[in-house]
Scaffold this motif. Structure first.
Motif, short mmCIF file in Angstrom:
data_model
loop_
_atom_site.label_atom_id
_atom_site.label_comp_id
_atom_site.label_asym_id
_atom_site.label_seq_id
_atom_site.Cartn_x
_atom_site.Cartn_y
_atom_site.Cartn_z
N ALA A 131 0.67 -1.41 0.00
CA ALA A 131 0.03 -0.10 -0.07
C ALA A 131 0.90 1.21 -0.04
O ALA A 131 0.56 2.33 -0.77
N VAL A 132 2.01 1.13 0.76
CA VAL A 132 2.78 2.49 0.85
C VAL A 132 4.20 2.49 0.25
O VAL A 132 4.58 3.47 -0.45
N LEU A 133 4.92 1.32 0.56
CA LEU A 133 6.32 1.38 -0.01
C LEU A 133 6.36 1.26 -1.61
O LEU A 133 7.37 1.73 -2.04
N HIS A 134 5.46 0.45 -2.00
CA HIS A 134 5.68 0.37 -3.42
C HIS A 134 5.67 1.43 -4.37
O HIS A 134 6.51 1.67 -5.18
N THR A 147 -5.06 -12.41 -9.35
CA THR A 147 -5.39 -13.71 -8.31
C THR A 147 -6.90 -13.86 -8.95
O THR A 147 -7.43 -14.82 -8.25
N GLY A 148 -7.37 -13.44 -9.68
CA GLY A 148 -8.75 -13.67 -10.47
C GLY A 148 -9.79 -13.71 -9.22
O GLY A 148 -10.73 -14.37 -9.00
N LEU A 149 -9.93 -12.54 -8.69
CA LEU A 149 -10.72 -12.09 -7.60
C LEU A 149 -11.97 -11.13 -8.14
O LEU A 149 -11.66 -10.12 -8.77
N ARG A 150 -13.09 -11.02 -7.31
CA ARG A 150 -13.99 -10.02 -7.52
C ARG A 150 -14.13 -9.38 -6.11
O ARG A 150 -13.99 -10.04 -5.09
N LEU A 151 -14.06 -7.95 -6.13
CA LEU A 151 -14.32 -7.30 -5.01
C LEU A 151 -15.61 -6.75 -4.65
O LEU A 151 -16.10 -5.98 -5.82
N LEU A 152 -16.38 -6.98 -3.86
CA LEU A 152 -17.81 -6.43 -3.54
C LEU A 152 -18.01 -5.62 -2.08
O LEU A 152 -16.94 -5.52 -1.47
N GLU A 153 -18.87 -4.61 -2.20
CA GLU A 153 -19.18 -4.03 -0.94
C GLU A 153 -19.69 -5.09 0.19
O GLU A 153 -20.63 -5.94 -0.12
N TYR A 161 -2.76 6.99 -3.70
CA TYR A 161 -3.19 5.75 -4.12
C TYR A 161 -4.80 5.45 -3.87
O TYR A 161 -5.63 4.99 -4.66
N ILE A 162 -4.75 5.57 -2.42
CA ILE A 162 -6.19 5.24 -1.99
C ILE A 162 -7.23 6.09 -2.39
O ILE A 162 -8.39 5.74 -2.78
N ARG A 163 -6.92 7.37 -2.74
CA ARG A 163 -8.15 8.25 -3.21
C ARG A 163 -8.39 8.11 -4.54
O ARG A 163 -9.60 8.09 -4.92
N ASP A 164 -7.28 7.69 -5.54
CA ASP A 164 -7.93 7.18 -6.89
C ASP A 164 -8.27 5.89 -7.04
O ASP A 164 -8.63 5.56 -8.24
N THR A 165 -8.33 5.22 -5.92
CA THR A 165 -8.79 3.77 -6.21
C THR A 165 -10.50 3.96 -6.32
O THR A 165 -11.08 4.41 -5.59
N PRO A 166 -10.91 3.22 -7.44
CA PRO A 166 -12.29 3.35 -7.90
C PRO A 166 -13.05 2.53 -6.69
O PRO A 166 -12.69 1.65 -6.09
N PRO A 167 -14.33 3.04 -6.32
CA PRO A 167 -15.17 2.37 -5.18
C PRO A 167 -15.70 0.78 -5.78
O PRO A 167 -15.81 0.71 -6.90
N GLU A 189 -9.11 -2.58 1.12
CA GLU A 189 -9.30 -2.40 -0.56
C GLU A 189 -8.04 -1.93 -1.04
O GLU A 189 -8.14 -2.65 -2.37
N THR A 190 -7.00 -1.55 -0.47
CA THR A 190 -6.04 -0.95 -1.20
C THR A 190 -5.17 -2.39 -1.80
O THR A 190 -4.96 -2.52 -3.00
N LEU A 191 -5.21 -3.18 -0.99
CA LEU A 191 -4.52 -4.61 -1.27
C LEU A 191 -5.12 -5.42 -2.12
O LEU A 191 -4.63 -5.87 -3.16
N GLY A 192 -6.53 -5.41 -1.91
CA GLY A 192 -7.28 -6.18 -2.85
C GLY A 192 -7.31 -5.38 -4.52
O GLY A 192 -7.21 -6.29 -5.26
N ARG A 193 -7.10 -4.22 -4.62
CA ARG A 193 -7.15 -3.64 -6.01
C ARG A 193 -5.87 -3.85 -6.60
O ARG A 193 -5.92 -4.04 -7.84
N ARG A 194 -4.96 -3.97 -5.85
CA ARG A 194 -3.50 -4.07 -6.40
C ARG A 194 -3.40 -5.73 -6.97
O ARG A 194 -2.90 -5.80 -8.03
N ILE A 195 -4.02 -6.53 -6.36
CA ILE A 195 -3.77 -7.91 -6.55
C ILE A 195 -5.02 -8.70 -7.28
O ILE A 195 -4.77 -9.70 -7.69
#
Length: 318
Positions: free
Chosen positions: A117-120, A263-269, A307-313, A253-259
């Protein structure tokens, strides 16, 4: 210590011995202290002998396979550190840091999640912005506060819940990250949304970073939401373990959006209101006014929040 009450003649004292003493107390090892100061082991052994003569004390004594500081040496750790800080401030008189030209190496401790989230983002930018700045990233360790005070590391990124209290430590929020629900892309039972009832019925992967329940799990406990737990693991492994299964999990969410793409995942609310997690930067007061360290903290905070601010919801629940 010398038993005489006569004042010490500073003309006979090499002040570099204080630097060596600080390194020896931080490392509790002649070999490691030599590496820390980029000198040979024999040279550091000779310096230790000079320190022992100066202070009339063994300073470090062998206890089994380790070296242990004497009470006299322990009593001098804080005064020597303060003296070195004062001398450095007096001699340098610097009030700025130029990342384009200055050389610095920082040791930063962080979990794998915080590193993503931060160092990369900072690592990507460093060659262009600060070509002579290097980061040494270390995995999170429970004794991080001790390593900070011994100056073995410069900065730690840690959840707010784990920030210790102490007069010698400073802390500041780096970023706040919310939780999302992660499922396999082809999950047979989950569509565009999920209910609390379905959440409780499906096989669940609980997250437990560093052998403690994650904030997500504590949230669910406070809300009284039951889970059908089949697996418990870290944030970093969770996305890979749910792939191709009916497992569901909650991850930042930051980790989820990056990978997620890899990893073939879906992210939901999530179907419930969860308190977001806050990651803190922790450092010692000794480094608080250092312009290079202040620059590092500012850039880490900038890249994390950008990065977090630009992450789409994530998709809203239907």
């Amino acid at each position: 210590m010398p038993t005489t009450n006569a004042p010490l003649d500073l003309n006979r004292v090499d002040l570099n011995l204080l630097v060596a003493f600080d390194a020896l107390m931080a490392e509790r090892s002649v070999t490691a202290a030599a590496a820390r100061l980029a000198v040979g082991q024999s040279a550091m052994s000779s310096t230790l002998a000079r320190l022992r003569k100066l202070l009339n004390d063994p300073i470090l004594v062998r206890q089994g396979r380790t070296m242990v500081a004497t009470p006299v040496a322990e009593s001098l750790v804080q005064p020597v550190q303060k003296t070195l800080t004062d001398i450095k401030s007096l001699l340098s008189q610097r009030d700025s840091f130029d990342p384009a030209t200055d050389h610095r190496t920082y040791s930063v401790m962080a979990s794998s999640y915080a590193a993503v989230a931060v160092l990369h983002p900072l690592l990507v930018q460093l060659p262009a912005e600060a070509p002579n700045v290097r980061l040494r990233i270390q995995p999170f360790a429970e004794e991080y506060a001790e390593q900070l005070t011994r100056h073995q590391i410069d900065l730690v990124i840690v959840p707010r819940e784990l920030v210790p209290s102490g007069p010698d430590l400073c802390s500041e929020a780096a970023y706040t990250d919310r939780y999302v629900l992660a499922v396999d892309q082809e999950h047979p039972d989950v569509g565009e949304s999920i209910s609390v009832e379905q959440f409780s019925e499906l096989p669940y992967l609980a997250t437990s970073p560093d052998r403690r329940p994650s904030l997500a799990e504590l949230n669910l406990d406070l809300l009284g939401i039951p889970r059908h737990v089949e697996v418990t693991t870290s944030f970093e492994l969770a996305p890979f373990l749910i792939r191709g299964t009916r497992l569901i999990t909650l991850i930042p969410e930051t980790l989820g959006r990056r990978i997620a793409p890899a990893t073939g995942l879906r992210l939901l609310e999530p179907p419930m209101e969860l308190q977001p997690g806050t990651e803190m930067m922790v450092w010692t007061k000794r480094m608080d006014d250092d312009p290079g360290h202040a620059w590092l903290r500012q850039r880490m905070r900038h890249f994390a929040n950008a990065y977090i601010r630009d992450t789409p919801p994530a998709p809203a629940a239907g």
